[in-house]
Design a protein around this motif. Structure first.
Motif, PDB file in Angstrom:
ATOM      1  N   GLN A   1       0.774   5.211  -7.539  1.00  9.92           N
ATOM      2  CA  GLN A   1      -0.732   6.113  -7.749  1.00  9.92           C
ATOM      3  C   GLN A   1      -1.650   6.097  -7.989  1.00  9.92           C
ATOM      4  O   GLN A   1      -2.274   4.918  -7.815  1.00  9.92           O
ATOM      5  CB  GLN A   1      -0.091   6.994  -9.643  1.00  9.92           C
ATOM      6  N   ALA A   2      -2.598   6.941  -7.124  1.00  5.25           N
ATOM      7  CA  ALA A   2      -3.964   6.465  -7.571  1.00  5.25           C
ATOM      8  C   ALA A   2      -4.718   6.291  -8.668  1.00  5.25           C
ATOM      9  O   ALA A   2      -3.901   6.343  -9.859  1.00  5.25           O
ATOM     10  CB  ALA A   2      -5.024   7.816  -7.065  1.00  5.25           C
ATOM     11  N   GLY A   3      -4.891   5.123  -8.153  1.00  4.87           N
ATOM     12  CA  GLY A   3      -5.802   4.654  -9.560  1.00  4.87           C
ATOM     13  C   GLY A   3      -4.876   3.561 -10.083  1.00  4.87           C
ATOM     14  O   GLY A   3      -6.025   2.740 -11.437  1.00  4.87           O
ATOM     15  N   GLY A   4      -3.758   3.358  -9.084  1.00  6.66           N
ATOM     16  CA  GLY A   4      -2.978   1.953  -9.928  1.00  6.66           C
ATOM     17  C   GLY A   4      -3.463   0.665  -9.147  1.00  6.66           C
ATOM     18  O   GLY A   4      -4.384   0.893  -8.316  1.00  6.66           O
ATOM     19  N   SER A   5      -2.782  -0.320  -8.843  1.00 11.01           N
ATOM     20  CA  SER A   5      -3.581  -1.341  -7.964  1.00 11.01           C
ATOM     21  C   SER A   5      -1.753  -2.058  -7.340  1.00 11.01           C
ATOM     22  O   SER A   5      -0.745  -1.690  -8.339  1.00 11.01           O
ATOM     23  CB  SER A   5      -3.381  -2.565  -9.699  1.00 11.01           C
ATOM     24  N   LEU A   6      -2.176  -3.322  -7.068  1.00 15.05           N
ATOM     25  CA  LEU A   6      -1.218  -3.310  -6.332  1.00 15.05           C
ATOM     26  C   LEU A   6      -2.209  -5.024  -5.839  1.00 15.05           C
ATOM     27  O   LEU A   6      -2.976  -5.738  -5.096  1.00 15.05           O
ATOM     28  CB  LEU A   6      -0.776  -2.938  -5.045  1.00 15.05           C
TER      29      LEU A   6
ATOM     30  N   THR B   1       2.765  -5.332   5.512  1.00 11.56           N
ATOM     31  CA  THR B   1       3.565  -4.290   4.581  1.00 11.56           C
ATOM     32  C   THR B   1       2.787  -3.516   4.634  1.00 11.56           C
ATOM     33  O   THR B   1       1.843  -2.770   4.032  1.00 11.56           O
ATOM     34  CB  THR B   1       3.609  -6.026   3.258  1.00 11.56           C
ATOM     35  N   GLN B   2       3.868  -2.608   3.927  1.00 16.84           N
ATOM     36  CA  GLN B   2       3.210  -1.056   3.475  1.00 16.84           C
ATOM     37  C   GLN B   2       3.131  -1.155   2.663  1.00 16.84           C
ATOM     38  O   GLN B   2       3.182  -1.382   1.039  1.00 16.84           O
ATOM     39  CB  GLN B   2       4.238  -0.594   3.489  1.00 16.84           C
ATOM     40  N   VAL B   3       1.483  -0.128   2.411  1.00 14.33           N
ATOM     41  CA  VAL B   3       1.016   0.116   0.989  1.00 14.33           C
ATOM     42  C   VAL B   3       0.526   1.823   0.511  1.00 14.33           C
ATOM     43  O   VAL B   3       0.049   2.599   1.900  1.00 14.33           O
ATOM     44  CB  VAL B   3      -0.645  -0.238   1.043  1.00 14.33           C
ATOM     45  N   THR B   4       1.017   2.543  -0.192  1.00 10.95           N
ATOM     46  CA  THR B   4       1.068   3.785   0.013  1.00 10.95           C
ATOM     47  C   THR B   4       0.708   4.571  -1.474  1.00 10.95           C
ATOM     48  O   THR B   4       1.159   3.812  -2.581  1.00 10.95           O
ATOM     49  CB  THR B   4       2.649   4.522   0.262  1.00 10.95           C
ATOM     50  N   VAL B   5       0.129   5.066  -1.074  1.00  8.46           N
ATOM     51  CA  VAL B   5      -1.140   5.451  -2.369  1.00  8.46           C
ATOM     52  C   VAL B   5      -0.510   7.346  -2.468  1.00  8.46           C
ATOM     53  O   VAL B   5      -1.004   7.962  -1.863  1.00  8.46           O
ATOM     54  CB  VAL B   5      -2.451   5.150  -2.358  1.00  8.46           C
ATOM     55  N   SER B   6       0.170   7.598  -4.149  1.00  7.32           N
ATOM     56  CA  SER B   6      -0.199   8.537  -3.383  1.00  7.32           C
ATOM     57  C   SER B   6      -1.200   9.842  -4.425  1.00  7.32           C
ATOM     58  O   SER B   6      -1.918   9.064  -5.650  1.00  7.32           O
ATOM     59  CB  SER B   6       1.329   9.565  -4.423  1.00  7.32           C
ATOM     60  N   SER B   7      -1.505  10.184  -4.247  1.00 11.61           N
ATOM     61  CA  SER B   7      -2.341  11.749  -4.951  1.00 11.61           C
ATOM     62  C   SER B   7      -1.714  11.994  -6.454  1.00 11.61           C
ATOM     63  O   SER B   7      -0.866  12.168  -6.717  1.00 11.61           O
ATOM     64  CB  SER B   7      -2.739  12.567  -4.490  1.00 11.61           C
TER      65      SER B   7
ATOM     66  N   TYR C   1      -4.355 -14.008  -1.096  1.00 11.17           N
ATOM     67  CA  TYR C   1      -3.844 -13.122  -2.097  1.00 11.17           C
ATOM     68  C   TYR C   1      -5.111 -11.606  -1.722  1.00 11.17           C
ATOM     69  O   TYR C   1      -6.668 -11.989  -1.804  1.00 11.17           O
ATOM     70  CB  TYR C   1      -3.730 -13.431  -3.829  1.00 11.17           C
ATOM     71  N   LEU C   2      -4.481 -10.335  -2.149  1.00 12.33           N
ATOM     72  CA  LEU C   2      -5.608  -9.886  -1.720  1.00 12.33           C
ATOM     73  C   LEU C   2      -5.293  -8.038  -3.205  1.00 12.33           C
ATOM     74  O   LEU C   2      -3.676  -7.820  -3.528  1.00 12.33           O
ATOM     75  CB  LEU C   2      -5.132  -8.324  -0.632  1.00 12.33           C
ATOM     76  N   GLU C   3      -6.286  -8.899  -4.205  1.00 17.32           N
ATOM     77  CA  GLU C   3      -6.004  -8.131  -5.634  1.00 17.32           C
ATOM     78  C   GLU C   3      -6.292  -6.227  -5.204  1.00 17.32           C
ATOM     79  O   GLU C   3      -7.709  -6.642  -4.263  1.00 17.32           O
ATOM     80  CB  GLU C   3      -6.432  -8.550  -6.594  1.00 17.32           C
ATOM     81  N   MET C   4      -5.748  -5.703  -5.287  1.00 19.58           N
ATOM     82  CA  MET C   4      -6.232  -4.273  -4.907  1.00 19.58           C
ATOM     83  C   MET C   4      -6.721  -3.278  -6.204  1.00 19.58           C
ATOM     84  O   MET C   4      -5.284  -3.034  -6.818  1.00 19.58           O
ATOM     85  CB  MET C   4      -6.052  -3.129  -3.723  1.00 19.58           C
ATOM     86  N   ASN C   5      -7.405  -2.843  -6.923  1.00 21.72           N
ATOM     87  CA  ASN C   5      -7.880  -2.003  -7.765  1.00 21.72           C
ATOM     88  C   ASN C   5      -7.941  -0.327  -7.607  1.00 21.72           C
ATOM     89  O   ASN C   5      -9.131  -0.179  -6.785  1.00 21.72           O
ATOM     90  CB  ASN C   5      -8.324  -2.433  -8.829  1.00 21.72           C
ATOM     91  N   SER C   6      -7.842   0.091  -8.238  1.00 19.81           N
ATOM     92  CA  SER C   6      -7.687   1.480  -8.640  1.00 19.81           C
ATOM     93  C   SER C   6      -8.259   1.988  -7.300  1.00 19.81           C
ATOM     94  O   SER C   6      -8.827   2.882  -6.189  1.00 19.81           O
ATOM     95  CB  SER C   6      -9.805   1.948  -8.179  1.00 19.81           C
ATOM     96  N   LEU C   7      -7.187   2.385  -6.245  1.00 17.95           N
ATOM     97  CA  LEU C   7      -6.010   2.081  -4.810  1.00 17.95           C
ATOM     98  C   LEU C   7      -6.337   4.443  -5.007  1.00 17.95           C
ATOM     99  O   LEU C   7      -6.287   4.719  -6.080  1.00 17.95           O
ATOM    100  CB  LEU C   7      -4.818   2.416  -4.991  1.00 17.95           C
TER     101      LEU C   7
END
Length: 125
Positions: A13-18, A119-125, A80-86
């Protein structure tokens, strides 16, 4: 030659991390810089960020600066790629790539020789 395999993508979800991982095999990773790129449907592949072969320098696209962090674990042959506030606009297939050994990291895909499968990254609103 080095082989790269990305993992860690998914739906968030939006705001999440991966955290994405880029594992290398075939040769020691310590002499390779690594770049991260992403490509959304209908768009060109774009630079996300990169790390120098020693791991001491990192570079980020303005769109992810302050939210994404790249790190390199040479003994584990992994970056590594740390992704926050997606955000939904971060949705894309993410690729890691490496240039020739000891080459500096660049922002242009043509500067990279070895690529993972994505690798697929999907961020839902």
């Amino acid at each position: 030659q080095v082989q790269l395999v990305e993992s860690g993508g998914g739906l968030v979800q939006a705001g999440g991390s991966l955290r994405l991982s880029c594992a290398a095999s075939g040769r020691t990773f310590s002499s390779y810089a690594v770049g991260w790129f992403r490509q959304a449907p209908g768009k060109e592949r774009e630079f996300v960020g990169a790390i120098s072969w020693k791991g001491g320098s990192t570079y980020y696209a303005d769109s992810v600066k302050g939210r994404f962090t790249i790190s390199k674990d040479n003994p584990k042959n992994t970056v590594y790629l740390e992704m926050n506030s997606l955000k939904p606009e971060d949705t894309a297939v993410y690729y890691c790539a490496a240039p020739y050994p000891y080459a500096p990291p660049g922002a242009n895909p043509v500067e990279y020789t070895y690529w993972g499968q994505g690798t697929q990254v999907t961020v839902s609103s």
